[in-house]
Structure formats: C-alpha cells, structure tokens
Design a protein around this motif. Structure first.
Motif, PDB file in Angstrom:
ATOM      1  N   LYS A   1      31.932 -38.129  -7.728  1.00  0.00           N
ATOM      2  CA  LYS A   1      32.225 -39.369  -6.926  1.00  0.00           C
ATOM      3  C   LYS A   1      31.271 -39.489  -5.803  1.00  0.00           C
ATOM      4  O   LYS A   1      30.989 -40.639  -5.078  1.00  0.00           O
ATOM      5  N   LEU A   2      30.966 -38.225  -5.010  1.00  0.00           N
ATOM      6  CA  LEU A   2      30.109 -38.231  -3.915  1.00  0.00           C
ATOM      7  C   LEU A   2      28.561 -38.633  -4.315  1.00  0.00           C
ATOM      8  O   LEU A   2      27.992 -39.639  -3.686  1.00  0.00           O
ATOM      9  N   ILE A   3      28.302 -38.080  -5.515  1.00  0.00           N
ATOM     10  CA  ILE A   3      26.887 -38.351  -5.806  1.00  0.00           C
ATOM     11  C   ILE A   3      26.851 -39.691  -6.227  1.00  0.00           C
ATOM     12  O   ILE A   3      25.853 -40.432  -6.181  1.00  0.00           O
ATOM     13  N   ALA A   4      27.977 -40.361  -6.795  1.00  0.00           N
ATOM     14  CA  ALA A   4      27.804 -41.658  -7.028  1.00  0.00           C
ATOM     15  C   ALA A   4      27.697 -42.925  -6.103  1.00  0.00           C
ATOM     16  O   ALA A   4      27.278 -43.837  -6.211  1.00  0.00           O
ATOM     17  N   THR A   5      27.911 -42.325  -4.963  1.00  0.00           N
ATOM     18  CA  THR A   5      27.509 -43.193  -3.529  1.00  0.00           C
ATOM     19  C   THR A   5      26.173 -43.298  -3.384  1.00  0.00           C
ATOM     20  O   THR A   5      25.486 -44.288  -2.643  1.00  0.00           O
ATOM     21  N   GLY A   6      25.424 -42.625  -4.260  1.00  0.00           N
ATOM     22  CA  GLY A   6      23.697 -42.673  -4.055  1.00  0.00           C
ATOM     23  C   GLY A   6      23.108 -41.807  -3.249  1.00  0.00           C
ATOM     24  O   GLY A   6      21.821 -41.959  -2.594  1.00  0.00           O
ATOM     25  N   VAL A   7      23.873 -40.994  -2.418  1.00  0.00           N
ATOM     26  CA  VAL A   7      23.543 -40.104  -1.365  1.00  0.00           C
ATOM     27  C   VAL A   7      22.483 -38.894  -2.345  1.00  0.00           C
ATOM     28  O   VAL A   7      22.682 -38.534  -3.468  1.00  0.00           O
ATOM     29  N   PRO A   8      21.205 -39.009  -1.807  1.00  0.00           N
ATOM     30  CA  PRO A   8      20.224 -38.013  -2.527  1.00  0.00           C
ATOM     31  C   PRO A   8      20.417 -36.706  -2.261  1.00  0.00           C
ATOM     32  O   PRO A   8      20.857 -36.056  -1.315  1.00  0.00           O
ATOM     33  N   PRO A   9      19.980 -35.782  -3.488  1.00  0.00           N
ATOM     34  CA  PRO A   9      20.348 -34.421  -3.267  1.00  0.00           C
ATOM     35  C   PRO A   9      18.972 -33.913  -2.535  1.00  0.00           C
ATOM     36  O   PRO A   9      18.129 -34.117  -2.380  1.00  0.00           O
ATOM     37  N   LEU A  10      19.635 -32.681  -1.926  1.00  0.00           N
ATOM     38  CA  LEU A  10      18.525 -31.978  -1.053  1.00  0.00           C
ATOM     39  C   LEU A  10      18.479 -30.416  -1.483  1.00  0.00           C
ATOM     40  O   LEU A  10      19.209 -29.810  -1.836  1.00  0.00           O
ATOM     41  N   ARG A  11      17.148 -30.375  -1.952  1.00  0.00           N
ATOM     42  CA  ARG A  11      16.714 -28.971  -2.544  1.00  0.00           C
ATOM     43  C   ARG A  11      15.988 -28.240  -2.128  1.00  0.00           C
ATOM     44  O   ARG A  11      15.497 -27.048  -2.568  1.00  0.00           O
ATOM     45  N   ARG A  12      15.392 -28.527  -0.817  1.00  0.00           N
ATOM     46  CA  ARG A  12      14.476 -27.607   0.113  1.00  0.00           C
ATOM     47  C   ARG A  12      14.586 -28.008   1.228  1.00  0.00           C
ATOM     48  O   ARG A  12      14.585 -29.080   1.786  1.00  0.00           O
ATOM     49  N   TRP A  13      14.577 -26.909   2.357  1.00  0.00           N
ATOM     50  CA  TRP A  13      14.628 -27.220   3.767  1.00  0.00           C
ATOM     51  C   TRP A  13      13.478 -26.599   4.334  1.00  0.00           C
ATOM     52  O   TRP A  13      12.932 -25.601   4.066  1.00  0.00           O
ATOM     53  N   HIS A  14      12.880 -27.344   5.300  1.00  0.00           N
ATOM     54  CA  HIS A  14      11.933 -26.638   6.419  1.00  0.00           C
ATOM     55  C   HIS A  14      12.557 -25.774   7.404  1.00  0.00           C
ATOM     56  O   HIS A  14      13.080 -26.751   8.317  1.00  0.00           O
ATOM     57  N   ALA A  15      12.513 -24.749   7.722  1.00  0.00           N
ATOM     58  CA  ALA A  15      12.915 -23.998   8.948  1.00  0.00           C
ATOM     59  C   ALA A  15      12.064 -23.592   9.951  1.00  0.00           C
ATOM     60  O   ALA A  15      12.457 -23.345  11.015  1.00  0.00           O
ATOM     61  N   SER A  16      10.794 -23.901   9.481  1.00  0.00           N
ATOM     62  CA  SER A  16       9.656 -23.394  10.368  1.00  0.00           C
ATOM     63  C   SER A  16       8.313 -23.975   9.670  1.00  0.00           C
ATOM     64  O   SER A  16       8.509 -24.500   8.227  1.00  0.00           O
TER      65      SER A  16
END
Length: 409
Positions: free
Chosen positions: A61-76
């Motif tokens: 249901k959360l995904i159905a809101t259209g919120v994009p998935p986050l698969r990589r972070w920049h920490a530096s």
C-alpha cells in the motif's frame, strides 16, 4: 470500556492500535489532528521500519502511493552503497500526509475505534493509576473514555507524559537546527553529506516527483540563518557540494521552507501504573540519522507485544510495560549515542577518516558500513578492532594508515 486508549495516531500510535486490535483487544485511538495531515519529518524509513510494514501487510500500500524506492546512498564523495537488512533491499521516504493516513486506515481496518480532531485535556485516575482520558472535539464536545491502560503516542510535547509527570532520565542537549523544503526538477540519488564547516546537506526523493532537500547547522548560527533562510540554505549546499548548489539554482522550489530548532535528545520514563509512552513521547533523538519513524514502528510493535502479554494474563500489565521500557532503552542505546555524536557535526577525526576511506575501498567495507547505517549492525560492532582490521585488509590500507579506537573510546 477499552483495553487500551492510544493518544496520538501517527507512526507510533496507529501501528500499536492496529496490532492490538488484530489480536482482539478493544482499542481507541484519538488525535487532535485530522488525517491526512502533514507534520515535520525526515520522511525516511530505515530497513527495520520497512520490514515491519512488509510483515504487517502494508508495504504494498505504501509503494502504491508512488513513493520511489531508494537503493543507494551517498555518505561521502567516495562512499556510496546500500545493504540488505532483514531482507529489505530498498527503502522509502514517503510524505507524512500519505504514510500517516495509511497507518490510521490500517488501525481502523483492524477494528480499532479512531476519533480525529479530539484533544485530550485530562487523565482519569483511579486508586493511583491512570484509568482513562477526558477531552473534547468541535464535533462531539467534551467526552471521557476509560481503559485498562493509556498510551501516550503524542510526540515530543506529549500531553500524556506531562500529565503523568514522566521525568527525563537521560538528556543530551541539542546541537543543531534544520531547514528543509521540496524541489521539482532534480535527479539526485539519496545523499547525506557533512561539510568541513559544521553543517550538513541532505536530499532524497519522495512522492509526486519531488525531492526533499535539507540543511543543518549548529545552534549558534540559528538567528543568522533565520535572517535570510533562502540565501543561507543555498549557501550551505554551495559550500558542502558546489556542483549540487549550481543544480539547485536551476530547480524549482515547490513548497515553503520549514526551519526548526531541535529539542534536546532524551529518554523519558515511559511506563507507570496504567500508562506507557511510545515514539517521541518517551524517547527522542536528533533527526540527522533519520531514525524517528523506524524506531516508532519497531518499538510500537514491541509495546504491542508486551501489552498483549499483559492484557491476556501472561503477566501483570504494569510489569509488561516496564519490560517494554527496559528493552527499548537497551536496544536503542547504540543508535542514540551514535546519533548524538553525528549531530555535533564536528569534522571527522583521523580515526573516522581512515575508516570511511577503508569502507569505500572494498565491497566488504561498503556492505558493512551501510549495514550499520541501516540498523543491521551496531556502531560498537562496526568499530570493533577485528571488524576494522577486516575492512583495512579488504581495502589494502597500508599499516601506517590503520587507526583503531582506544580502549577509552
């Protein structure tokens, strides 16, 4: 007569109510706000929080809101990655208008009674224990409701905590403030970057094709920042990552700035005769590490488990909520300490510089670093000598550049 009354229906209160109602308990949730409605938030949900939504049947249901998935972070500038924790391979940062409404609807669907726009003004006491609430709404007027136990899930300025006089038993003064807003026209991966000056720039995508963009500075610069929010906001991004500052000038700001001073970091007594606290009502830390929503979900579930044990007769209910508080404090101590350290926004120590360089130098290092960030490894475990030795080995770090924490650290 209810088994539990939950005051506060956002990301701590509604999941608690839902989980108890699914187990057959009579639950009432009240909140002074209507839903959907917004609230100040980082939006970000770490892997353990996403795992709870998955296990509760709410992730789709959360995904159905259209919120994009986050698969990589920049920490530096050199450290980028992600790690699987509890089977979760992507995270999300939904708007609170959508997340909180989803959780309220789930509580209702489970059988909990929900009253919106209801403000609690008093607690009902019976022989030294909390036995219910009194309050009012513009629709119903004054009302009172009784229950075996009342839970305050009503945030940092908790009415329930104030009325039970829940003392603070650990407080770390706030170090910083934040300002955030939303932009259209950005195509950035999620990032949280610390500048050499004590300041932070972060950005991640959320619903409707927008990016939340946030900056943080130390508290002694708050008045200066407020004098020119737009200019100072841009200045922080320019100074931390100049190339992103240039791109931000070409992006369209979609909403007003939200600029706020943080309250102190704290633990509060969160269990007593007939009452308990969950979420920020009982335990709060700087948002720099983004753990507020996830901890609300994880420890809302823990409180639901303990309340079920108490209400079903497995153990006395007051004993059950005290056990919840003890376990929450034990399990969150590492995150609390790590967050307070990061919130100071001090330049990286030689040790931390060496560790970040080593972590960015191998797949093993990146995986373990982002496992720690995602809640799958304690920071104390990550910085343990044997783990750092493995990271240095994997990165080929010369012996003279290998630094380790002292025993006093």
């Amino acid at each position: 007569m209810y088994d539990v009354i939950v005051v506060g229906a956002r990301c701590a209160g509604s999941p608690l109510a839902m989980l108890l109602a699914r187990r057959g308990h009579r639950v009432l949730v009240v909140d002074r706000n209507p839903f959907p409605s917004d609230t100040l938030s980082t939006h970000y949900i770490h892997q353990p929080g996403i795992a709870r939504l998955r296990d509760w049947g709410l992730l789709d249901k959360l995904i159905a809101t259209g919120v994009p998935p986050l698969r990589r972070w920049h920490a530096s500038p050199t450290l980028r990655g992600f790690a699987e924790v509890e089977g979760i391979t992507e995270t999300y940062a939904p708007r609170r208008t959508l997340l909180d409404a989803l959780l309220v609807d789930a509580a209702r669907a489970a059988g909990a009674a929900v009253i919106e726009r209801f403000t609690v003004t008093e607690l009902i006491w019976d022989d030294g224990r909390v036995a219910g609430v009194r309050g009012s709404s513009s629709v119903t007027g004054e009302q009172e409701f009784r229950a075996t136990l009342v839970v305050g899930a009503d945030g940092r300025n908790s009415t329930v905590a104030t009325l039970v006089d829940a003392e603070y038993h650990r407080v770390v003064p706030a170090f910083s403030f934040a300002s955030y807003t939303y932009y259209d026209g950005l195509d950035w991966e999620p990032q949280l970057m610390f500048g050499s000056d004590p300041q932070v720039f972060g950005s991640w995508p959320t619903n409707d094709g927008r990016h939340l963009v946030a900056v943080m500075r130390q508290l002694d610069r708050y008045s200066e920042f407020r004098a020119n929010v737009a200019g100072n906001f841009q200045q922080v991004v320019d100074q931390v990552l100049p190339e992103y500052g240039a791109q931000l000038r070409d992006a369209e700001r979609a909403e007003p700035f939200r600029t706020l001073r943080y309250p102190d970091n704290y633990y509060r007594r969160s269990a007593g005769p007939g009452w308990a606290l969950v979420g920020d009502a009982g335990y709060h830390k700087d948002p720099v590490t983004g753990w507020g929503i996830s901890d609300a979900l994880v420890y809302g579930e823990l409180l639901a488990d303990k309340l079920h044990a108490g209400l079903s007769g497995e153990q006395p209910v007051d004993e059950a909520v005290r056990e919840y508080e003890r376990l929450r404090d034990e399990r969150t101590a590492d995150t609390f300490d790590f967050t307070c350290t990061r919130a100071e926004m001090k330049p990286l120590s030689p040790l931390h510089q060496a560790v970040v360089e080593a972590a960015s130098g191998s797949a093993l290092g990146r995986n373990r670093y982002f496992t720690m960030v995602g809640g799958g490894m304690k920071s104390s475990e990550f910085f343990a000598r044997d783990n750092l030795q493995a990271l240095y080995d994997a990165a080929g770090t010369p012996g003279a550049d290998r630094l380790f924490p002292t025993e006093s650290c």
